[in-house]
Design a protein around this motif. Structure first.
Motif, PDB file in Angstrom:
ATOM      1  N   ALA A 125      36.979  81.959 -14.693  1.00 30.01           N
ATOM      2  CA  ALA A 125      35.910  81.394 -13.861  1.00 30.01           C
ATOM      3  C   ALA A 125      36.248  79.981 -13.382  1.00 30.01           C
ATOM      4  O   ALA A 125      35.922  79.616 -12.244  1.00 30.01           O
ATOM      5  CB  ALA A 125      34.604  81.383 -14.640  1.00 30.01           C
ATOM      6  N   ILE A 126      36.884  79.175 -14.213  1.00 31.06           N
ATOM      7  CA  ILE A 126      37.155  77.780 -13.869  1.00 31.06           C
ATOM      8  C   ILE A 126      38.500  77.612 -13.171  1.00 31.06           C
ATOM      9  O   ILE A 126      38.618  76.853 -12.195  1.00 31.06           O
ATOM     10  CB  ILE A 126      37.093  76.908 -15.139  1.00 31.06           C
ATOM     11  CG1 ILE A 126      35.661  76.883 -15.684  1.00 31.06           C
ATOM     12  CG2 ILE A 126      37.575  75.485 -14.857  1.00 31.06           C
ATOM     13  CD1 ILE A 126      35.514  76.160 -17.000  1.00 31.06           C
ATOM     14  N   CYS A 127      39.509  78.322 -13.638  1.00 36.31           N
ATOM     15  CA  CYS A 127      40.857  78.145 -13.086  1.00 36.31           C
ATOM     16  C   CYS A 127      41.147  79.055 -11.895  1.00 36.31           C
ATOM     17  O   CYS A 127      42.028  78.755 -11.081  1.00 36.31           O
ATOM     18  CB  CYS A 127      41.896  78.373 -14.179  1.00 36.31           C
ATOM     19  SG  CYS A 127      41.786  77.194 -15.546  1.00 36.31           S
ATOM     20  N   SER A 223      43.141  71.477 -18.336  1.00 38.62           N
ATOM     21  CA  SER A 223      44.094  71.085 -17.304  1.00 38.62           C
ATOM     22  C   SER A 223      43.490  71.245 -15.912  1.00 38.62           C
ATOM     23  O   SER A 223      43.666  70.373 -15.044  1.00 38.62           O
ATOM     24  CB  SER A 223      45.370  71.933 -17.428  1.00 38.62           C
ATOM     25  OG  SER A 223      46.286  71.632 -16.398  1.00 38.62           O
ATOM     26  N   CYS A 224      42.753  72.335 -15.702  1.00 38.44           N
ATOM     27  CA  CYS A 224      42.118  72.564 -14.405  1.00 38.44           C
ATOM     28  C   CYS A 224      41.003  71.550 -14.144  1.00 38.44           C
ATOM     29  O   CYS A 224      40.848  71.046 -13.025  1.00 38.44           O
ATOM     30  CB  CYS A 224      41.557  73.983 -14.336  1.00 38.44           C
ATOM     31  SG  CYS A 224      42.814  75.280 -14.279  1.00 38.44           S
ATOM     32  N   ILE A 225      40.233  71.249 -15.186  1.00 40.32           N
ATOM     33  CA  ILE A 225      39.131  70.292 -15.027  1.00 40.32           C
ATOM     34  C   ILE A 225      39.671  68.896 -14.713  1.00 40.32           C
ATOM     35  O   ILE A 225      39.106  68.172 -13.880  1.00 40.32           O
ATOM     36  CB  ILE A 225      38.262  70.262 -16.302  1.00 40.32           C
ATOM     37  CG1 ILE A 225      37.495  71.585 -16.450  1.00 40.32           C
ATOM     38  CG2 ILE A 225      37.277  69.089 -16.260  1.00 40.32           C
ATOM     39  CD1 ILE A 225      36.662  71.674 -17.718  1.00 40.32           C
ATOM     40  N   SER A 230      36.339  64.816  -8.279  1.00 34.37           N
ATOM     41  CA  SER A 230      35.018  64.211  -8.448  1.00 34.37           C
ATOM     42  C   SER A 230      34.517  64.338  -9.881  1.00 34.37           C
ATOM     43  O   SER A 230      34.800  65.313 -10.572  1.00 34.37           O
ATOM     44  CB  SER A 230      34.009  64.872  -7.499  1.00 34.37           C
ATOM     45  OG  SER A 230      33.806  66.223  -7.846  1.00 34.37           O
ATOM     46  N   VAL A 231      33.761  63.326 -10.305  1.00 36.16           N
ATOM     47  CA  VAL A 231      33.166  63.347 -11.642  1.00 36.16           C
ATOM     48  C   VAL A 231      32.123  64.445 -11.743  1.00 36.16           C
ATOM     49  O   VAL A 231      32.020  65.138 -12.765  1.00 36.16           O
ATOM     50  CB  VAL A 231      32.525  61.974 -11.970  1.00 36.16           C
ATOM     51  CG1 VAL A 231      31.830  62.014 -13.323  1.00 36.16           C
ATOM     52  CG2 VAL A 231      33.574  60.880 -11.934  1.00 36.16           C
ATOM     53  N   TYR A 235      32.049  67.562 -14.406  1.00 38.34           N
ATOM     54  CA  TYR A 235      30.895  67.823 -15.276  1.00 38.34           C
ATOM     55  C   TYR A 235      30.379  69.246 -15.090  1.00 38.34           C
ATOM     56  O   TYR A 235      30.064  69.930 -16.068  1.00 38.34           O
ATOM     57  CB  TYR A 235      29.787  66.818 -14.977  1.00 38.34           C
ATOM     58  CG  TYR A 235      28.517  67.072 -15.771  1.00 38.34           C
ATOM     59  CD1 TYR A 235      28.423  66.684 -17.104  1.00 38.34           C
ATOM     60  CD2 TYR A 235      27.435  67.722 -15.182  1.00 38.34           C
ATOM     61  CE1 TYR A 235      27.267  66.928 -17.833  1.00 38.34           C
ATOM     62  CE2 TYR A 235      26.276  67.975 -15.906  1.00 38.34           C
ATOM     63  CZ  TYR A 235      26.195  67.576 -17.228  1.00 38.34           C
ATOM     64  OH  TYR A 235      25.065  67.827 -17.947  1.00 38.34           O
ATOM     65  N   LYS A 236      30.299  69.688 -13.833  1.00 34.93           N
ATOM     66  CA  LYS A 236      29.810  71.038 -13.550  1.00 34.93           C
ATOM     67  C   LYS A 236      30.733  72.091 -14.150  1.00 34.93           C
ATOM     68  O   LYS A 236      30.282  73.084 -14.717  1.00 34.93           O
ATOM     69  CB  LYS A 236      29.688  71.246 -12.042  1.00 34.93           C
ATOM     70  CG  LYS A 236      29.122  72.612 -11.657  1.00 34.93           C
ATOM     71  CD  LYS A 236      28.991  72.735 -10.147  1.00 34.93           C
ATOM     72  CE  LYS A 236      28.436  74.105  -9.779  1.00 34.93           C
ATOM     73  NZ  LYS A 236      28.318  74.265  -8.301  1.00 34.93           N
ATOM     74  N   ALA A 237      32.041  71.873 -14.039  1.00 30.55           N
ATOM     75  CA  ALA A 237      33.001  72.834 -14.588  1.00 30.55           C
ATOM     76  C   ALA A 237      32.928  72.881 -16.108  1.00 30.55           C
ATOM     77  O   ALA A 237      32.947  73.960 -16.714  1.00 30.55           O
ATOM     78  CB  ALA A 237      34.417  72.452 -14.140  1.00 30.55           C
ATOM     79  N   PHE A 238      32.831  71.700 -16.720  1.00 27.73           N
ATOM     80  CA  PHE A 238      32.791  71.665 -18.186  1.00 27.73           C
ATOM     81  C   PHE A 238      31.478  72.232 -18.720  1.00 27.73           C
ATOM     82  O   PHE A 238      31.450  72.836 -19.798  1.00 27.73           O
ATOM     83  CB  PHE A 238      32.985  70.241 -18.685  1.00 27.73           C
ATOM     84  CG  PHE A 238      33.020  70.123 -20.186  1.00 27.73           C
ATOM     85  CD1 PHE A 238      34.152  70.481 -20.887  1.00 27.73           C
ATOM     86  CD2 PHE A 238      31.917  69.667 -20.892  1.00 27.73           C
ATOM     87  CE1 PHE A 238      34.193  70.397 -22.272  1.00 27.73           C
ATOM     88  CE2 PHE A 238      31.945  69.576 -22.280  1.00 27.73           C
ATOM     89  CZ  PHE A 238      33.088  69.941 -22.970  1.00 27.73           C
TER      90      PHE A 238
END
Length: 312
Positions: A125-127, A223-225, A230-231, A235-238
């Motif tokens: 989902a993130i990478c 690594s992707c985050i 942008s901050v 934050y949204k990804a984490f």
């Protein structure tokens, strides 16, 4: 060991957390409360996901199955303990002990594998967000779930069948509140070398491989985050994997603590007290972690309570 020192075991004695008679009502009330909170919380998670179509995604599919596994995990151990306290008995039949051990290993392993699959889901989902729906398609999700069940059933059945070949001495006291494989093998009069090798080898594989998969997934996620400029984006990804990371840390942290405690405590009464953390406390906390830290889940639970309040 001579045959005269062995017997056909009909029951085991579970020593529980304490032999103090005055503490039994307190233990009964405490564990009944934690069990009801655990079951209610996890059932609410399952209901919220089932009744709200916007939660019909791979992440919540695996979360609902984790909640179901947690209910089975806790029920396997706590219900028998509550019955023993209420009836003032501390015995469990040989068949009942093997059955409890069988289901305990299934649900413990299932929790472990589901957390690994959920880590992979967050990694995709993130990478790889643009390919997420293609990779994590319904067919793969069901396949991963069935594979997790198959692995756990095979492992649990294999260990249970291996216990059947073991002879037990007349001393059948288990310093625990449920039948755990390692505690049962300590009571054996016959040679348990094959059982011990199988236990540590397969348990090592089921522990190391999933943990390695989780660590690899989160190394890629971090690594992707870090690559997001942008901050707010970071934050949204984490935030999408924060709840899972907390549950994983709790699960493996408590499990490691129990392992170290059981390895250094003689007898293992303190080990059984530490086991409460991963058999009762962790499954009880999981719904709170996912509901309090997840906006979608909080919204679904809020709508679930509102619909229940306004229903005739």
């Amino acid at each position: 060991m001579e045959a005269g020192n062995q017997t056909a075991v009909l029951k085991f004695i579970l020593l529980g957390l304490s032999e103090d008679v005055d503490l039994q009502p307190l233990l009964f009330g405490l564990f009944l409360y934690m069990y009801l909170v655990c079951v209610t919380g996890n059932l609410l998670i399952i209901l919220a996901i089932s009744l709200h179509s916007h939660l019909h995604t791979p992440m919540y599919f695996f979360l609902s199955n984790l909640s179901l596994s947690d209910i089975g995990f806790t029920s396997t151990t706590v219900l028998k303990m509550l019955v023993n306290i209420q009836t003032r008995t501390n015995t469990i039949t040989y068949e009942g002990c093997l059955t409890q051990m069988f289901f305990f290993m299934i649900f413990a392993g299932l929790d472990n594998l589901l957390l690994t699959v959920m880590a992979y889901d967050r990694f995709v989902a993130i990478c790889h967000p643009l390919h997420y729906t293609v990779i994590m398609n319904p067919r793969l999700c069901v396949l991963l779930l069935l594979l997790s069940w198959l692995i756990c059933l095979t492992y649990s059945l294999l260990q249970s069948l291996m216990v059947l070949r073991v002879s037990f001495c007349k001393e059948t006291e288990i310093p625990h509140f449920f039948c755990e494989l390692t505690q049962i093998l300590k009571l054996a009069c016959s040679d348990t070398l094959v059982n011990d090798i199988l236990l540590y080898f397969v348990s090592g594989l089921l522990g190391v491989i999933p943990l390695t998969g989780i660590l690899f997934s989160y190394s890629k996620i971090i690594s992707c985050i870090m690559g997001i400029s942008s901050v707010a984006g970071k934050y949204k990804a984490f935030s999408t994997c924060g709840s899972h990371l907390l549950v994983v840390s709790l699960f493996y942290g408590v499990g490691l603590g129990v392992y170290l405690t059981s390895g250094t405590t003689h007898p293992s009464r303190k080990g059984s007290i530490a086991s409460v953390m991963y058999t009762v406390v962790t499954p009880m906390l999981n719904p709170f972690i996912y509901s309090l830290r997840n906006r979608d889940m909080k919204g679904a639970l809020r709508r679930l309570f509102r619909s229940g309040a306004y229903s005739p």
